[in-house]
Design an enzyme around this catalytic site. Sequence first.
Site, PDB file in Angstrom:
ATOM      1  N   LYS A 181       0.881  -1.180   0.000  1.00 11.39           N
ATOM      2  CA  LYS A 181       0.000   0.000   0.000  1.00 11.39           C
ATOM      3  C   LYS A 181       0.912   1.222   0.000  1.00 11.39           C
ATOM      4  O   LYS A 181       1.451   1.627   1.031  1.00 11.39           O
ATOM      5  CB  LYS A 181      -0.873  -0.025   1.253  1.00 11.39           C
ATOM      6  CG  LYS A 181      -2.208   0.689   1.144  1.00 11.39           C
ATOM      7  CD  LYS A 181      -2.135   2.173   0.862  1.00 11.39           C
ATOM      8  CE  LYS A 181      -1.765   3.000   2.066  1.00 11.39           C
ATOM      9  NZ  LYS A 181      -1.536   4.434   1.719  1.00 11.39           N
ATOM     10  N   GLU A 256       9.575   1.649  11.171  1.00  9.29           N
ATOM     11  CA  GLU A 256      10.651   2.646  11.020  1.00  9.29           C
ATOM     12  C   GLU A 256       9.975   4.007  11.035  1.00  9.29           C
ATOM     13  O   GLU A 256       9.232   4.336  10.119  1.00  9.29           O
ATOM     14  CB  GLU A 256      11.422   2.375   9.722  1.00  9.29           C
ATOM     15  CG  GLU A 256      12.758   3.096   9.692  1.00  9.29           C
ATOM     16  CD  GLU A 256      12.667   4.464   9.071  1.00  9.29           C
ATOM     17  OE1 GLU A 256      12.394   5.442   9.820  1.00  9.29           O
ATOM     18  OE2 GLU A 256      12.853   4.566   7.842  1.00  9.29           O
ATOM     19  N   CYS A 290      13.959  10.116   6.673  1.00 13.37           N
ATOM     20  CA  CYS A 290      13.823   9.581   8.036  1.00 13.37           C
ATOM     21  C   CYS A 290      15.128   9.743   8.801  1.00 13.37           C
ATOM     22  O   CYS A 290      15.125  10.057   9.985  1.00 13.37           O
ATOM     23  CB  CYS A 290      13.387   8.135   8.012  1.00 13.37           C
ATOM     24  SG  CYS A 290      14.067   7.176   6.666  1.00 13.37           S
ATOM     25  N   GLU A 387      10.463  15.911  15.210  1.00 18.22           N
ATOM     26  CA  GLU A 387      10.813  15.743  13.800  1.00 18.22           C
ATOM     27  C   GLU A 387      10.065  16.802  12.977  1.00 18.22           C
ATOM     28  O   GLU A 387       8.843  16.879  13.018  1.00 18.22           O
ATOM     29  CB  GLU A 387      10.419  14.344  13.319  1.00 18.22           C
ATOM     30  CG  GLU A 387      10.878  14.068  11.910  1.00 18.22           C
ATOM     31  CD  GLU A 387      10.564  12.643  11.455  1.00 18.22           C
ATOM     32  OE1 GLU A 387       9.379  12.260  11.423  1.00 18.22           O
ATOM     33  OE2 GLU A 387      11.518  11.909  11.131  1.00 18.22           O
TER      34      GLU A 387
END
Length: 485
Positions: A181, A256, A290, A387
């Site tokens: 997906k 992750e 990331c 983040e």
Amino acid sequence: MTLKDDLWYPSDCCLIDGEWRAPIGGARIDLVDPSDGGHLCQVARGTDGDIDTAVKAAQSALDGEWGRMTAVDRGRVLTRIGQLVLERTEELARIETRDVGKPLTQARNDVIALARYMEFYGGAADKVHGETIPFQDGYTVYTLREPHGVTGHIVPWNYPMQIIGRSVGAALAMGNAAVLKPAEEACLTALAFAAIALEAGLPRGALNVVPGLGEEAGAALTAHPGVHHISFTGSVNTGSLVQTAAARNVIPVTLELGGKSPQLVFNDADIDRALPFLVNAGIQNAGQTCSASSRILVQRGVFDEVRDRMAEKYRALRVGPAMSDMDVGPLVSSRQKDIVNGFLSRANDLKIAGQARLPDDLPQAGAYVAPTLLAPVDADHALAQQEIFGPVQVIIPFDDEEDAVRIANGTEFGLVASVWSADGGRQMRLAKRLHAGQVFLNNYGAAGGVELPFGGVGKSGHGREKGFEALYGFSTVKTVAAWHG
Ligand code: TXE
């Protein structure tokens, strides 16, 4: 050349059981070019019915040709996929560039990385072995490495090709059948990859792709009782939802979830060598990485020098539409631009050390944010803790090694860290003490190395992808104990 010229497959369909199928509900998602806000094309808005068909197709593949294929033959198919990916480097790069706003050179690098994953996992498919275990007299005991079965892969929009490579590549190498997906903002190269896999001879149903929204297709995939493992890359909040859904079906997950990765620059560092790494790790892919290094920790003796030299590099950065292949393109969407601007609006108390200029002729509807370097920033400030996922870096001063470790380990995350110092003892000490899944000594990222296990600690997630390690995560061990007297 328009996007349509590059799309050689039906991009508004799902790929299920080796066939291009319109989504059951008939709905589509409009894709927007983040470089100028223009309409790109439509992709399928798959829902639970499509996911259900895809999971059943994957199970049939396991019960059929794909499940019977030897490890050597699986490896050959993956290697062939890698070759075909490389042959289509330019088309794939242009598709990605238009879809997610990634400068062309960076998109090309993603294609090459995708091909590399296929080569690596193609070569590794027949090299993961079980063991024989010395046991009591009269027994022979051995272990078998087996696939989980149907694996679900939920992929974000920042590095679609690289993340598909590391996760789907490893899963297929071990003989799983995958349902992928992709993110709603970035489905086009996922579908292209599946088209290439079919062309390379991957049996039907071994890889199925269902584009759709996270809360619809994504949630349906994580909740489906026919899925045996989920691999997810994305935000902490969604990762937590994914793990909760997986827990209901008692299946393993690999998560992750990004980070706030620091680079530690000591007084004795080779600053000339460090400088490009310090900046690139923050602005590559417009900071939507990331493992972006969004925190630069600098010892006080070289603080002014590092700040001023980084600031100079920031002022020289060229920002522009992704197809013009500048240093920095737009963010993936206006939604992501709003998230990053939201962070910057909380930086009024901070000093801008350096900022790139946005050219006056940038398309008004493009998702551009000026790359911004903030210094000095307190280690507890929101912009030093959360983040941001945009081209924004903060510089934090530190006194000594102890102080550096305290600050580096002082967030909820732990994905990547690096140490810049000439002191070998310090390098070894910090490699042990830093909370991170990867530590780099006098470099950052090791050019992305597909061979290097990757993943986080803390809220950066758990489980490892990339390298051989991923093959263990995408398989399970069966122990066979034979009594023969
Ligand atoms: O992430 P989401 P978003 C971080 C980054 C960014 C923030 C928001 O900080 O600013 O997340 O990005 C699917 N069940 N990262 O909103 O929601 C979704 O369709 C199942 C870091 O895009 O996590 C997409 O395919 N799936 C990160 C994927 O999850 C669901 C990369 C990621 O979307 C779902 C991306 C649900 N309920 C964002 N809801 C990294 N680690 O690199 C959404 N999805």
